[in-house]
Scaffold this active site. Structure first.
Site, PDB file in Angstrom:
ATOM      1  CG  ASP A 166      -1.972  -0.955   1.314  1.00  0.00           C
ATOM      2  OD1 ASP A 166      -2.043  -1.810   0.414  1.00  0.00           O
ATOM      3  OD2 ASP A 166      -2.770  -0.906   2.263  1.00  0.00           O
ATOM      4  CG  HIS A 209       2.038  -8.929   0.680  1.00  0.00           C
ATOM      5  ND1 HIS A 209       1.445 -10.044   1.236  1.00  0.00           N
ATOM      6  CD2 HIS A 209       1.927  -7.939   1.610  1.00  0.00           C
ATOM      7  CE1 HIS A 209       0.980  -9.742   2.440  1.00  0.00           C
ATOM      8  NE2 HIS A 209       1.259  -8.464   2.684  1.00  0.00           N
ATOM      9  CB  SER A 239      10.636   2.824   4.408  1.00  0.00           C
ATOM     10  OG  SER A 239      11.831   3.112   3.720  1.00  0.00           O
TER      11      SER A 239
END
Length: 316
Positions: free
Chosen positions: A123, A180, A282
């Protein structure tokens, strides 16, 4: 005893203030209601490692009065939708870091029906996206930086990606912070690169040349059916640590570039499977070496994206 209690109380107060400020440092005003941005010129003067050590140490504390207050305040300031989280109540988390790396409920993110599409690993907000050209990657409108420098100065590795493409995705502190797999792949190498720990929000990336090649990072190289792929986790101000699913926390005490090869160990991860996480915010940079991989046309700098959303495809 009274003097000792006073010193301890002052330490807690100072440390609490440091953490409260630190956990919001990289919040971008375009992505959250509150900003605690530190000007880039001041960041150059700050003791990055000390700030990270203090922030990480306190974010790991399991003191209920501390972690509950920080979690409640963080949720409120950043308007976080806890209905997506596996555990919705702040009291269910052992520490602030446990909350920050919270897993999602099954089904909270949807993957495209087309199993051949490349999906977003995280995200976040797309900072830049495009083709690699002449060993250069776009950082911001007025800045680019060296692919070779990003890849730990390894010219052979950079050559393999030189005709490929990149996507840089910024994770604000409010975002989901697990990483992911965009496609299924077999791990071949992991490289730890020590470096600075500048904030990676838009104000800093617009100001500091070669920021992503200066900051501490973990580079994971995979073989995939789309060709060679790199997932690069970029450290930043108050990022306490970066972890991978196969190695745990990656931060050698030597502070030297460290290469690990996995030719004799089979580590295969499916599309959508978790490969790592950040403790505090980050950036992830995704590289594909194959020039026949193409980003979908609807993705542009400044666009929000969710983990699992279609990001690219193989043309041929």
């Amino acid at each position: 005893m009274t003097a000792l209690k006073t010193c301890f109380s002052r330490f807690i107060s100072i440390s609490y203030l440091m953490l409260s400020i630190s956990i919001f440092i990289s919040v971008n005003t375009a992505q959250a209601a509150t900003s605690y941005n530190i000007p880039p010129y001041l960041q150059k003067l700050l003791p990055h490692q000390l700030i990270n050590y203090l922030a990480y140490s306190l974010a790991e504390k399991e003191w209920p009065w501390l972690k509950n207050h920080l979690i409640f305040e963080f949720i409120t300031r950043n308007n976080i939708d806890m209905s997506e989280a596996l555990y919705e109540s702040p009291e269910n988390y052992r520490s602030f870091n446990d909350f920050f790396t919270r897993p999602l409920k099954i089904g909270a993110r949807c993957f495209p029906e087309n199993s051949q599409l490349i999906t977003s690993p995280v995200d976040g907000t797309i900072s830049q996206i495009g083709q690699i050209a002449n060993d250069r990657i776009i950082q911001a409108k007025r800045h680019d930086y060296s692919l070779t420098a990003l890849l730990a100065g390894n010219s052979d590795l950079a050559r393999r990606f030189s005709d490929g493409l990149f996507s840089t995705i910024y994770l604000s502190p409010a975002d989901y912070h697990r990483v992911h797999m965009p496609v299924a792949g077999t791990l071949k190498q992991m490289i730890y690169v020590p470096g600075s720990l500048y904030s990676v929000n838009s104000k800093t990336t617009d100001s500091i040349q070669g920021l992503h090649a200066l900051n501490e990072r973990v580079i994971s190289i995979f073989d995939t059916e789309y060709g060679e792929m790199a997932i690069i986790m970029i450290g930043a101000m108050v990022v306490g640590s970066m972890e991978t699913a196969w190695a745990g926390q990656v931060k050698p005490w030597s502070r030297q570039v460290t290469w690990r090869f996995y030719d004799n160990i089979s580590i295969y991860l499916k599309r959508g499977e978790e490969m790592g996480l950040f403790k505090l915010g980050s950036t992830v940079i995704l590289l594909f070496a194959n020039p026949d991989v193409n980003w979908l046309d609807n993705h542009h700098p400044g666009n929000k994206i969710k983990m699992g959303e279609a990001l690219g495809e193989l043309l041929n």
